[in-house]
Design a protein around this motif. Structure first.
Motif, PDB file in Angstrom:
ATOM      1  N   UNK A 199      -0.428   9.862 -11.000  1.00 33.75           N
ATOM      2  CA  UNK A 199       0.691  10.178 -11.887  1.00 33.75           C
ATOM      3  C   UNK A 199       0.224  10.861 -13.161  1.00 33.75           C
ATOM      4  N   UNK A 200      -0.893  10.416 -13.716  1.00 37.11           N
ATOM      5  CA  UNK A 200      -1.444  11.042 -14.926  1.00 37.11           C
ATOM      6  C   UNK A 200      -1.856  12.477 -14.623  1.00 37.11           C
ATOM      7  N   UNK A 201      -2.518  12.680 -13.503  1.00 39.08           N
ATOM      8  CA  UNK A 201      -2.938  14.031 -13.111  1.00 39.08           C
ATOM      9  C   UNK A 201      -1.718  14.940 -12.957  1.00 39.08           C
ATOM     10  N   UNK A 202      -0.662  14.455 -12.311  1.00 41.97           N
ATOM     11  CA  UNK A 202       0.558  15.254 -12.125  1.00 41.97           C
ATOM     12  C   UNK A 202       1.219  15.553 -13.454  1.00 41.97           C
ATOM     13  N   UNK A 228       0.834  -1.205   0.000  1.00 38.82           N
ATOM     14  CA  UNK A 228       0.000   0.000   0.000  1.00 38.82           C
ATOM     15  C   UNK A 228       0.865   1.251   0.000  1.00 38.82           C
ATOM     16  N   UNK A 229       0.493   2.205  -0.830  1.00 38.54           N
ATOM     17  CA  UNK A 229       1.236   3.454  -0.922  1.00 38.54           C
ATOM     18  C   UNK A 229       2.433   3.390  -1.851  1.00 38.54           C
ATOM     19  N   UNK A 230       2.713   2.205  -2.412  1.00 34.46           N
ATOM     20  CA  UNK A 230       3.826   2.108  -3.359  1.00 34.46           C
ATOM     21  C   UNK A 230       3.377   2.693  -4.687  1.00 34.46           C
ATOM     22  N   UNK A 231       4.321   2.990  -5.600  1.00 36.22           N
ATOM     23  CA  UNK A 231       3.945   3.556  -6.885  1.00 36.22           C
ATOM     24  C   UNK A 231       2.966   2.690  -7.666  1.00 36.22           C
ATOM     25  N   UNK A 232       2.902   1.396  -7.371  1.00 39.07           N
ATOM     26  CA  UNK A 232       1.995   0.514  -8.092  1.00 39.07           C
ATOM     27  C   UNK A 232       0.679   0.315  -7.342  1.00 39.07           C
ATOM     28  N   UNK A 233       0.506   0.982  -6.198  1.00 33.48           N
ATOM     29  CA  UNK A 233      -0.698   0.813  -5.395  1.00 33.48           C
ATOM     30  C   UNK A 233      -1.930   1.396  -6.065  1.00 33.48           C
ATOM     31  N   UNK A 234      -3.117   1.131  -5.508  1.00 32.73           N
ATOM     32  CA  UNK A 234      -4.369   1.610  -6.076  1.00 32.73           C
ATOM     33  C   UNK A 234      -4.381   3.131  -6.199  1.00 32.73           C
ATOM     34  N   UNK A 235      -4.826   3.622  -7.324  1.00 28.91           N
ATOM     35  CA  UNK A 235      -4.942   5.059  -7.552  1.00 28.91           C
ATOM     36  C   UNK A 235      -3.652   5.737  -7.955  1.00 28.91           C
ATOM     37  N   UNK A 236      -2.540   5.039  -7.909  1.00 27.41           N
ATOM     38  CA  UNK A 236      -1.251   5.662  -8.201  1.00 27.41           C
ATOM     39  C   UNK A 236      -1.168   6.102  -9.655  1.00 27.41           C
ATOM     40  N   UNK A 237      -1.696   5.306 -10.563  1.00 24.16           N
ATOM     41  CA  UNK A 237      -1.647   5.673 -11.975  1.00 24.16           C
ATOM     42  C   UNK A 237      -2.431   6.956 -12.220  1.00 24.16           C
ATOM     43  N   UNK A 238      -3.626   7.057 -11.643  1.00 24.11           N
ATOM     44  CA  UNK A 238      -4.435   8.266 -11.811  1.00 24.11           C
ATOM     45  C   UNK A 238      -3.706   9.488 -11.258  1.00 24.11           C
ATOM     46  N   UNK A 272       1.122  23.474 -17.273  1.00 26.61           N
ATOM     47  CA  UNK A 272       1.593  24.549 -16.405  1.00 26.61           C
ATOM     48  C   UNK A 272       0.684  24.836 -15.236  1.00 26.61           C
ATOM     49  N   UNK A 273      -0.082  23.858 -14.830  1.00 30.84           N
ATOM     50  CA  UNK A 273      -0.958  24.055 -13.669  1.00 30.84           C
ATOM     51  C   UNK A 273      -0.151  23.805 -12.402  1.00 30.84           C
ATOM     52  N   UNK A 274      -0.407  24.597 -11.394  1.00 29.75           N
ATOM     53  CA  UNK A 274       0.388  24.518 -10.172  1.00 29.75           C
ATOM     54  C   UNK A 274      -0.178  23.668  -9.136  1.00 29.75           C
TER      55      UNK A 274
END
Length: 113
Positions: A101-104, A89-99, A111-113
């Motif tokens: 990373x895509x958002x970031x 849990x909380x690792x880069x492959x954990x649930x929601x991590x892909x979403x 250029x959104x802060x």
């Protein structure tokens, strides 16, 4: 697609070829990360050629082919077994991590802060 063994997601290499390897498990093509390759868990989970015993199998257009001896066919199991361990849990492959990373990435691109 993440690492079959640990679930880590593949990232683009800075330069050159990717250190990730492809393999076949349960008749399906999977990826293995460099860490799992080094630990030996990757090789232990791969299917082997019925003719020569090699793990150099490739899956293309629904057919498995051995890269070592050229044997083609589907003598392998049809179902993909579950990964050997799940991501922490909380690792880069954990649930929601892909979403996340895509958002970031979108925030950086626009250029959104």
């Amino acid at each position: 697609m993440g690492c079959y063994v640990c679930g880590a997601r593949q990232t683009d290499p800075a330069r050159g070829a990717s250190p990730w390897q492809r393999g076949v498990v349960g008749g399906q093509q999977v990826l293995g990360c460099p860490d799992c390759q080094a630990s030996g868990e990757w090789a232990a989970s791969l299917d082997r050629c019925a003719g020569c015993g090699s793990t150099a199998l490739a899956r293309r257009l629904g057919e498995t082919t051995c890269g070592a001896c050229g044997q083609a066919g589907d003598g392998l199991p049809a179902a993909l077994p579950p990964p050997r361990r799940s991501p922490a849990p909380g690792s880069p492959a954990g649930p929601g991590a892909l979403a996340d990373e895509v958002r970031a990435a979108l925030d950086r691109a626009f250029g959104r802060g």
